[in-house]
Write a protein that holds these residues in place. Structure first.
Motif, short mmCIF file in Angstrom:
data_model
loop_
_atom_site.label_atom_id
_atom_site.label_comp_id
_atom_site.label_asym_id
_atom_site.label_seq_id
_atom_site.Cartn_x
_atom_site.Cartn_y
_atom_site.Cartn_z
N MET A 153 0.57 -1.52 -0.01
CA MET A 153 0.07 0.06 -0.22
C MET A 153 1.00 1.27 0.09
O MET A 153 2.28 1.13 0.39
CB MET A 153 -1.01 -0.10 0.92
N GLY A 154 0.29 2.57 -0.13
CA GLY A 154 0.79 3.69 -0.41
C GLY A 154 0.02 4.38 0.66
O GLY A 154 -1.38 4.18 1.05
N GLN A 155 0.39 5.33 1.39
CA GLN A 155 -0.33 6.17 2.18
C GLN A 155 0.17 7.79 2.00
O GLN A 155 1.43 7.95 2.37
CB GLN A 155 -0.49 6.04 3.55
N SER A 156 -0.74 8.45 1.66
CA SER A 156 -0.11 10.27 2.17
C SER A 156 -0.48 10.94 3.03
O SER A 156 -1.49 11.23 4.16
CB SER A 156 -0.86 11.06 0.56
N SER A 157 0.73 12.19 3.87
CA SER A 157 0.55 13.10 4.23
C SER A 157 -1.05 13.69 4.23
O SER A 157 -1.40 14.13 5.76
CB SER A 157 1.75 13.69 4.29
#
Length: 141
Positions: free
Chosen positions: A83-87
């Motif tokens: 997965m990826g996550q953005s601030s």
């Protein structure tokens, strides 16, 4: 009850996902092309609290062209992208479709960062397009 399950190639990282995908996006940013062997990543976006992960994830973070810090998570044993996550959007996680056990109903709806796509890229003309960062999807109840 989980809606989706996921696992890496070696089985060390697994997930259950309770909610529906908020959107499914193909991303053509350069960082996604690097982790997807030159192609876009295809990601289903879920509410963070809908995802239960088991196992140890390795991560790498960087400041993306959007100006946000992105954290990419993957299995430290086999390297499967998880997965990826953005601030900028801590309420969402983007789960890589390759990690989901049966993603057959998760067809892309949007393609993003098309300005970074190579000239040979084939982008479905039916998909909504954004040359750069799109607005966040609405959160479903």
């Amino acid at each position: 009850m989980s809606r989706y399950t996921g696992r890496c190639a070696c089985g060390a990282v697994t997930a259950t996902i309770a909610g529906e995908a908020l959107t499914v996006r193909q991303c053509w940013c350069r960082q996604c092309q690097q982790i997807a062997a030159g192609s876009p990543t295809t990601n289903a976006m879920f509410a963070t609290d809908a995802i239960a992960l088991q196992g140890d994830l390795a991560t790498t973070s960087y400041v993306a062209a959007s100006g946000n810090t992105l954290t990419q998570s993957f299995c430290g044993t086999c390297g499967t992208q998880v997965m990826g996550q953005s601030s900028a959007r801590p309420q969402f996680r983007t789960i890589r479709l390759g990690f989901i056990d049966a993603p057959n109903d998760l067809a892309p709806q949007v393609t993003i960062w098309t300005e970074d796509a190579p000239p040979w890229a084939v982008i479905d003309p039916a998909l909504e397009r954004f040359p750069r960062q799109p607005p966040p999807p609405p959160q479903r109840n």
